[in-house]
Design a protein around this motif. Structure first.
Motif, mmCIF file in Angstrom:
data_model
loop_
_atom_site.group_PDB
_atom_site.id
_atom_site.type_symbol
_atom_site.label_atom_id
_atom_site.label_comp_id
_atom_site.label_asym_id
_atom_site.label_seq_id
_atom_site.Cartn_x
_atom_site.Cartn_y
_atom_site.Cartn_z
ATOM 1 N N GLU A 320 -42.204 28.134 41.628
ATOM 2 C CA GLU A 320 -41.836 27.144 40.235
ATOM 3 C C GLU A 320 -42.059 28.201 38.778
ATOM 4 O O GLU A 320 -41.506 27.462 37.859
ATOM 5 C CB GLU A 320 -42.602 25.851 40.634
ATOM 6 C CG GLU A 320 -42.274 25.034 41.098
ATOM 7 C CD GLU A 320 -43.085 23.648 41.733
ATOM 8 O OE1 GLU A 320 -43.641 23.563 40.578
ATOM 9 O OE2 GLU A 320 -42.815 22.861 42.260
ATOM 10 N N TRP A 321 -43.086 28.522 38.667
ATOM 11 C CA TRP A 321 -43.700 28.679 37.601
ATOM 12 C C TRP A 321 -42.190 30.469 37.208
ATOM 13 O O TRP A 321 -42.210 30.498 36.373
ATOM 14 C CB TRP A 321 -44.369 30.223 37.302
ATOM 15 C CG TRP A 321 -46.191 29.348 37.918
ATOM 16 C CD1 TRP A 321 -45.628 27.995 37.605
ATOM 17 C CD2 TRP A 321 -47.552 29.387 37.913
ATOM 18 N NE1 TRP A 321 -47.153 27.559 37.771
ATOM 19 C CE2 TRP A 321 -47.840 28.948 38.092
ATOM 20 C CE3 TRP A 321 -47.680 30.781 38.274
ATOM 21 C CZ2 TRP A 321 -49.183 28.354 38.455
ATOM 22 C CZ3 TRP A 321 -49.335 31.002 38.369
ATOM 23 C CH2 TRP A 321 -50.307 29.672 38.435
ATOM 24 N N LEU A 324 -38.103 28.038 36.689
ATOM 25 C CA LEU A 324 -38.076 26.587 35.543
ATOM 26 C C LEU A 324 -38.203 27.284 34.778
ATOM 27 O O LEU A 324 -37.433 27.361 33.846
ATOM 28 C CB LEU A 324 -38.880 25.724 35.821
ATOM 29 C CG LEU A 324 -38.972 24.565 35.751
ATOM 30 C CD1 LEU A 324 -37.835 24.002 36.161
ATOM 31 C CD2 LEU A 324 -40.404 23.236 35.329
ATOM 32 N N PRO A 325 -38.873 28.039 33.853
ATOM 33 C CA PRO A 325 -38.655 28.326 32.863
ATOM 34 C C PRO A 325 -37.604 28.980 32.565
ATOM 35 O O PRO A 325 -36.309 28.345 31.148
ATOM 36 C CB PRO A 325 -39.753 29.539 32.156
ATOM 37 C CG PRO A 325 -41.113 28.723 32.542
ATOM 38 C CD PRO A 325 -40.341 28.432 34.397
ATOM 39 N N PRO A 326 -36.914 29.523 32.726
ATOM 40 C CA PRO A 326 -35.710 30.555 32.753
ATOM 41 C C PRO A 326 -34.839 29.480 32.440
ATOM 42 O O PRO A 326 -33.049 29.727 32.377
ATOM 43 C CB PRO A 326 -35.748 31.682 33.887
ATOM 44 C CG PRO A 326 -37.083 32.035 34.195
ATOM 45 C CD PRO A 326 -37.549 30.754 33.985
ATOM 46 N N MET A 327 -34.288 28.346 33.678
ATOM 47 C CA MET A 327 -33.375 27.902 33.932
ATOM 48 C C MET A 327 -33.905 26.653 32.324
ATOM 49 O O MET A 327 -32.104 26.220 31.806
ATOM 50 C CB MET A 327 -33.929 26.775 34.659
ATOM 51 C CG MET A 327 -33.689 27.015 36.091
ATOM 52 S SD MET A 327 -33.791 25.748 37.338
ATOM 53 C CE MET A 327 -31.497 25.011 37.013
ATOM 54 N N ILE A 328 -34.795 26.422 31.992
ATOM 55 C CA ILE A 328 -34.928 25.401 30.894
ATOM 56 C C ILE A 328 -34.391 26.163 29.528
ATOM 57 O O ILE A 328 -33.247 25.758 28.864
ATOM 58 C CB ILE A 328 -36.397 25.090 29.871
ATOM 59 C CG1 ILE A 328 -36.712 24.032 31.841
ATOM 60 C CG2 ILE A 328 -36.196 24.112 28.694
ATOM 61 C CD1 ILE A 328 -38.141 24.125 31.251
ATOM 62 N N LEU A 329 -34.149 27.200 29.195
ATOM 63 C CA LEU A 329 -34.078 28.326 28.357
ATOM 64 C C LEU A 329 -32.391 28.565 28.351
ATOM 65 O O LEU A 329 -31.581 28.409 27.855
ATOM 66 C CB LEU A 329 -34.450 29.793 28.196
ATOM 67 C CG LEU A 329 -35.915 30.499 27.776
ATOM 68 C CD1 LEU A 329 -34.752 30.254 26.294
ATOM 69 C CD2 LEU A 329 -36.833 28.756 27.281
ATOM 70 N N ALA A 330 -31.795 29.058 29.902
ATOM 71 C CA ALA A 330 -30.487 29.051 30.201
ATOM 72 C C ALA A 330 -30.024 27.563 29.457
ATOM 73 O O ALA A 330 -29.010 27.960 28.724
ATOM 74 C CB ALA A 330 -30.267 28.962 31.530
#
Lengths: 351, 351, 351, 351
Positions: A320-321, A324-330
């Motif tokens: 998850e680590w 998830l953050p790249p998905m949020i950024l994208a």
């Protein structure tokens, strides 16, 4: 190292999003973890589980604390998670008396998952605001050009004339549903994680539920029971991110196809070519497609991590680590580019 | 912004890999792009297409050039690709005379794809070396513990006793095949990209093939025809990365299961818990599983980007930029952690 | 039930492929499993491990055997694998004497994985033949239209004129590399699986390697050591399937875009619309894109199943069963449709 | 052809689900398409758009109609969609008079998407019922064994004792949320698709909205505007399917790990081995993991198909046809197996 296009010194100009990125610095994560520790100590003090003075010392120390990042890095390599070392540094900064009440009754996952939820909540607000702006932009485009004819294409073949407004509707309507989805997630799904070593709040005696409620209230999160091995909220949120970028990818693809045909859209801005000075490339439109396909790729991994074994899966959680953050950024970048693109549309349809 | 776990201030300690990451800084990419420009100018001078003096000036300028990164970032946002602005800065640094021979006959994709291949080649060497070390480690473990009995498990149930050597074989043998695959890719698949505006080297007249061969030779790459819309080499390389991390994920999963049962493995190192001082978590083993699942997720997107329309797809190409560097990093981290893990195995099997 | 588009009563007309599908009937799998049992018995008889008469009886029985499919189905539900019941039925059909030598020294995975390899080998031959036909088709198109001008498009914008031959090259060249890849896989990667209960051929004493070689030779497979928990060959083959369909997806996407613009391609065949009689949809072209994206989706799961724990993972293995046959079918359908499409191209480029 | 494990003559015993599969036969799809045609004709007659007698003839003909499947198959290969030929057959069966009112004002996508929604609605009811049964099973297990101690495992290491009830909670609680999600989707997201050639109901004049409402009411679907190029409902539903199977995969993984350790679970049923008579494999538990990973793989493709260009994308739509039915089947099988597994649990925790 600039391995991520989202934080890359120059690719970040195209694919990054500064406003979203602020929630995903190491500093922002540490600050959210400290907010959790502070709220926990406060709630436990009120419940008589730790001395009030200790909670005050902790609150004060959290405000002033500056982590030794190199130390956190070494320890994360060893422990697989940053919390044990963060707690150690925090204890050291506060002294042994109050220090022994740091992290009391909690575990790594409480700190990290709650710190994630705190930032996801802010991200939801940001994305809701941008979706609102996009809605306004599309309505404005509709007011300007909606009545004009546009050739409908089905299966990549000219079909029958529709109006520009019909097409704009296909871009705007899903975003309305995404706003409802985001609002619902924000209101009901962003829950505190507080469970202690194995999810049972074993050290809080009969005060577990009360402390959880107090911490959740203080942090503005839903006061649900611990969910440390129940990752459906994470995978659901990731799916929603990909729904948003997917709908915007359809918008981008449509604009790129209109720009290729060349007669029913007029864009300002747009990219130069190193080899052909005459070209004006629909850069934002193409990037929207790329970001949609990026998120559609990542979402699979977050569904894989639903298979989160026992009380805590190191591997599913670590996955998850990474995802998830790249998905949020994208998604943030996707919303930013969609706004840029709507504002660069000078004309739509046959005038 | 620390959106990527691979370059995150503290998660990078667990999931990053400094040695691999060196090839994926913005500086490393710019250096590789300059190497391409230099080799191109040199080959074109030898072919009589540009003045020898200009090529010398370009070579000299490339050696001293320091990009204005902020300028590159703004321009990438506008153009969707860094090359037009990089060429502009380079021309400015060199003056109009030689400057007009910068980038002659080339296009953005020539520069970026070739710069990628140059770094992938070095990454292959790094990974081959690490696979060799791992092979040695496994052989050493086999020499020490291979003769011992180990309970085989099929479908998560005890089956019949095998030997530790049998199990080590299942970890080591795929790596041997991966080395062959990597060697083959490195020798035959890492090709220069040189095609000009639309792949036809239209500005090089009858010297196109000769220039391509000369540049490839200078850069140590395969001298294949342009492949700008043929992305099978990229997807094949990504698949191979995921084969490597996947096999290491199996190794990690097996160690984690051995560590859970607790009787047939003894590990040194390993992670501390913030809530339970008695625990020693098999951190590297779990991270190997997470990295395997990460790459297995990403590989899908690189296969999606095989649908690379026309002479250059902005969206499919941009998608590669987001996916490939993290996959390379994840594979590097996976190899690093596997080496760490083999060296932390104190005992395997029943003594 | 018609859950699969590939074998659906009417969708199968669009997306299926009869010739490929023949290798993936239950009957074809049973036949391949029997071929394994027969070759195993024969090799073991020659090695003196079972009586020659028993091997002859087994060979004879395998030729005549008709499975009770309902019985196989019930037992697969219970055992998670068809082999125990198949062996039981086979023993019953042959009588107790020779029956006790059925499946001797082997395990379920030996039977199923080898039966898969036997069919993959035939599939490779089929796909190689089709790739050869496609190559010829593209060369013919090149001979007819290759000299004509075609507008190159980069980033979905008109760039500079190239020739039809340049574009055909971008379609044809990757297929040449895929043929090399398929030939290499067919020659070196399709290995017999023979390991017994836990991979050690424990019941064959010192004859294990000899028996393996003999069975492999008889079946025309590579005589590699058991690979039951080493699934890189499977994931590599799946990746290659997706490379093939991905390159054909690019061909399909290009044709669909040409057909949309309408001036540089002329197609025969093509689909009717239920609402608009004037339309002629580029159905095969679009299906090629869909099949490419289908395989690009599936390939991720086969990489996930590289994390195949211990000596046999029921879950990772079962996942392969769900993913690989549809990928093979999709690739077969993709080749079939590409051949149909090349033959429906009446004209390319500006005449 | 038995390419799909879900409808395979023997694998279907393990991975199929008859009850779910009933909604995905060709016959069931045709029946749903006819239900749409009938409701459409009826609503249009009431709106004065077609003669009442024609609507009655259509209703009658739909009741008796038997499609020529071979004809549908050939035509789907040609048209890329079954509807034009289905409409032709239907017209032929009904004669020219009423026949000309068949499919009036509608398009292929109206028929197919609405026919899908009709069956998804029934599937939701089936899955809700099964989730309810599972909830009851888990509550029963909790009543029997919930008070017993169970060793918690975090990061695959023994942590501290919890209770069996704590673990059951982690299995049961996500299912409660899934029921809420499914109920919400069923009530608000399963919308009729009715748009005509390009989504504008161009042939229905000012009666478009009224007809849509009437058809939706008759069919029990939400009366939303056409959504033919807005696929968020499909991708959202697919994500939810994968959330369900993912949570059940966690249950399966936990049971498999308990069964491996062997002391805290007792299972009846379970699978035999062809090589080792003493083994009892946790077949259903492993299949749950495989099905979770299967759906987590597929969900990516349904998010890819959000990039649905223009008024109808043949490729994105066709991709849905390949992906969604198997996901629905996998979810049905997953629920079936979870129910089987809960009922085979004889004991949990230390007695």
């Amino acid at each position: 190292m600039s391995v991520s296009a989202f934080s890359h010194p120059y690719l970040g100009g195209l694919l990054g999003d500064e406003e979203t990125g602020r929630y995903f610095t190491a500093e922002a994560e540490v600050a959210a973890m400290l907010a959790f520790e502070r709220a926990r100590a406060d709630a436990q003090a009120k419940a008589g589980l730790i001395p009030v003075a200790a909670a005050e010392r902790i609150a004060h120390a959290c405000g002033a604390f500056q982590p030794d990042m190199a130390g956190l890095c070494d320890a994360t390599a060893r422990d697989g998670v940053v919390v044990p070392e963060l707690v150690r540094q925090l204890k050291q900064s506060i002294g042994p008396d109050a220090g022994k009440h740091i992290h009391f009754g909690a575990t790594s996952q409480d700190v990290i998952d709650t710190a994630l939820m705190l930032r996801v909540k802010q991200v939801c607000s940001l994305f809701l605001a941008r979706l609102g702006e996009l809605d306004a932009d599309f309505r404005e485009l509709d007011a300007s050009f909606g009545h004009r004819p546009l050739m409908a294409y089905t299966r990549m073949q000219a079909a029958i004339p529709i109006t520009v407004g019909d097409r704009i509707g296909a871009w705007r309507e899903p975003l309305e549903r995404h706003r409802e989805r985001l609002e619902r997630v924000q209101a009901s799904s962003l829950a505190i994680q507080l469970g202690g070593a194995a999810g049972t709040l074993d050290k809080l005696g009969d005060r577990g539920a009360a402390v959880r409620l107090a911490v959740a209230t203080e942090l503005g999160l839903v006061a649900a029971p611990q969910w440390q091995s129940q990752r459906d909220r994470i995978a659901e949120f990731a799916s929603l991110l990909s729904l948003v970028s997917g709908s915007l990818g359809k918008f981008g693809q449509d604009i790129a196809l209109l720009a290729q045909a060349g007669e029913e859209v007029e864009l300002s801005g747009g990219g130069g070519s190193s080899a052909m000075a005459h070209k004006q490339n629909p850069v934002a439109a193409e990037a929207l497609v790329a970001l949609a396909r990026f998120n559609a790729t990542q979402v699979s991994g977050l569904h894989q991590s639903l298979v989160h074994e026992q009380e805590r899966s190191g591997s599913a959680w670590t996955l998850e680590w990474m995802l998830l953050p790249p998905m949020i950024l994208a998604t943030g970048a996707s919303l930013r580019l969609a706004l840029e693109l709507t504002r660069n549309i000078r004309s739509l349809g046959a005038s």
